[in-house]
Design an enzyme around this catalytic site. Structure first.
Site, PDB file in Angstrom:
ATOM      1  CD  GLU A 106     -10.200  -2.438   6.918  1.00 50.44           C
ATOM      2  OE1 GLU A 106      -9.212  -1.284   7.770  1.00 50.44           O
ATOM      3  OE2 GLU A 106      -9.890  -2.360   5.690  1.00 50.44           O
ATOM      4  CG  ASP A 107      -7.121   1.052   9.614  1.00 52.11           C
ATOM      5  OD1 ASP A 107      -7.900   0.983   8.713  1.00 52.11           O
ATOM      6  OD2 ASP A 107      -6.132   1.171   9.473  1.00 52.11           O
ATOM      7  CG  ASP A 110      -8.711   6.501   0.906  1.00 49.49           C
ATOM      8  OD1 ASP A 110      -9.591   7.429   0.108  1.00 49.49           O
ATOM      9  OD2 ASP A 110      -7.765   7.105   0.842  1.00 49.49           O
ATOM     10  CG  PHE A 159      -2.620  10.892   4.949  1.00 51.52           C
ATOM     11  CD1 PHE A 159      -3.096   9.276   3.839  1.00 51.52           C
ATOM     12  CD2 PHE A 159      -2.273  10.448   5.929  1.00 51.52           C
ATOM     13  CE1 PHE A 159      -2.449   8.891   4.417  1.00 51.52           C
ATOM     14  CE2 PHE A 159      -1.603  10.079   6.245  1.00 51.52           C
ATOM     15  CZ  PHE A 159      -1.502   8.355   5.332  1.00 51.52           C
ATOM     16  NE  ARG A 172       1.054   2.136  12.405  1.00 50.46           N
ATOM     17  CZ  ARG A 172       0.501   1.487  11.146  1.00 50.46           C
ATOM     18  NH1 ARG A 172      -0.725   1.539  11.439  1.00 50.46           N
ATOM     19  NH2 ARG A 172       1.222   0.979  10.478  1.00 50.46           N
TER      20      ARG A 172
HETATM   21  P1  5GP Z   1      -8.171   1.363   0.822  1.00 54.99           P
HETATM   22  O1  5GP Z   1      -8.051   0.242   0.352  1.00 54.99           O
HETATM   23  O2  5GP Z   1      -9.753   1.876   1.205  1.00 54.99           O
HETATM   24  O3  5GP Z   1      -8.278   3.157   0.084  1.00 54.99           O
HETATM   25  O4  5GP Z   1      -7.551   2.722   1.798  1.00 54.99           O
HETATM   26  C1  5GP Z   1      -7.394   0.611   3.286  1.00 54.99           C
HETATM   27  C2  5GP Z   1      -6.587   1.667   3.318  1.00 54.99           C
HETATM   28  O5  5GP Z   1      -5.444   2.547   3.099  1.00 54.99           O
HETATM   29  C3  5GP Z   1      -6.587   1.938   5.105  1.00 54.99           C
HETATM   30  O6  5GP Z   1      -6.996   0.522   5.607  1.00 54.99           O
HETATM   31  C4  5GP Z   1      -5.484   2.068   5.965  1.00 54.99           C
HETATM   32  O7  5GP Z   1      -4.405   1.435   6.536  1.00 54.99           O
HETATM   33  C5  5GP Z   1      -4.599   3.348   4.746  1.00 54.99           C
HETATM   34  N1  5GP Z   1      -5.738   4.488   4.303  1.00 54.99           N
HETATM   35  C6  5GP Z   1      -6.562   5.146   4.404  1.00 54.99           C
HETATM   36  N2  5GP Z   1      -6.791   6.675   3.801  1.00 54.99           N
HETATM   37  C7  5GP Z   1      -5.876   6.621   4.918  1.00 54.99           C
HETATM   38  C8  5GP Z   1      -5.518   7.848   5.347  1.00 54.99           C
HETATM   39  O8  5GP Z   1      -6.379   9.233   5.414  1.00 54.99           O
HETATM   40  N3  5GP Z   1      -4.734   7.906   6.550  1.00 54.99           N
HETATM   41  C9  5GP Z   1      -4.076   6.648   6.725  1.00 54.99           C
HETATM   42  N4  5GP Z   1      -3.255   7.047   7.426  1.00 54.99           N
HETATM   43  N5  5GP Z   1      -4.477   5.556   6.122  1.00 54.99           N
HETATM   44  C10 5GP Z   1      -4.847   5.155   5.177  1.00 54.99           C
END
Ligand code: 5GP
Length: 190
Positions: A106-107, A110, A159, A172
């Protein structure tokens, strides 16, 4: 790269949070841990599109053991910077995960909702093991209690963009992780 090209790529970036070199150093450490973990087994690396592509390609090249790779795409924020809480599979795996040692790449984690959903889907397919490596994890109280075995960097709840992460499809290809100027977010219609 020319100065002008560097500046073009960096438009909207307020502050570099993690330099390119620091990312590569940390990836080498994560790769060594993964080499040790899998030993003579061949993991199925599952990259979560699109954000994890950069991390996945660097990570797998830093590993010395043989790997098989596949990708999944799930819906996340679209052009907004907040999670909708709605997760949908846009592209499923080509590989069968049953009985295999799966490494989810995973990148960023959050809220953890996307990963939690993905892990539920994968667990129902009876893999021998699921391990999760995330390059970034936001430090926040209300995040879901989701499995993440290895984290590259814990970051503040801001963010971020770059190194695979986008805002409205852009940024990206930055080689570092940075915080986006809020005025850019305001400028783009979501
Ligand atoms: P979560 O479900 O954990 O809230 O978010 C997961 C996805 O939201 C990540 O795989 C990513 O694609 C996007 N995401 C969450 N935080 C960020 C952020 O700070 N920047 C960006 N560009 N994408 C985010």
């Amino acid at each position: 790269m020319t100065q002008a090209a560097t500046e073009r790529r960096a438009v909207g970036v307020v502050r570099i949070l993690i330099e390119a070199r620091a990312i590569q150093t940390r990836i080498a450490e994560l790769a060594r841990e993964l080499d040790d973990h899998y030993g003579s087994d061949i993991p199925l690396m599952v990259g979560v599109l699109n954000g994890a592509v950069t991390f996945m390609t660097d990570l797998m090249r830093a590993m010395t053991i043989p790997v098989v790779i596949d990708f999944m795409a799930v819906s996340s924020y679209g052009a907004s910077t907040r999670t909708s809480g709605v997760v949908r599979i846009l592209k499923d795996l080509s590989e069968d995960v049953e009985g295999r040692r799966v490494l989810v790449v995973e990148d960023i984690v959050d809220s953890g909702l996307t990963l939690q959903y993905l892990l539920d889907v994968l667990r129902r397919r009876n893999p021998a093991e699921i391990r999760v490596v995330a390059l970034l994890k936001k430090e926040k109280g209300e995040a879901a209690d989701v499995q993440v075995d290895q984290v590259g960097f814990a970051i503040p709840d801001e963010f971020v963009i770059g190194y695979g992460l986008d805002y409205a499809g852009q940024y990206r290809n930055l080689p570092y992780v940075a915080v986006l100027d809020p005025s850019v977010i305001d400028d783009v219609e979501v």
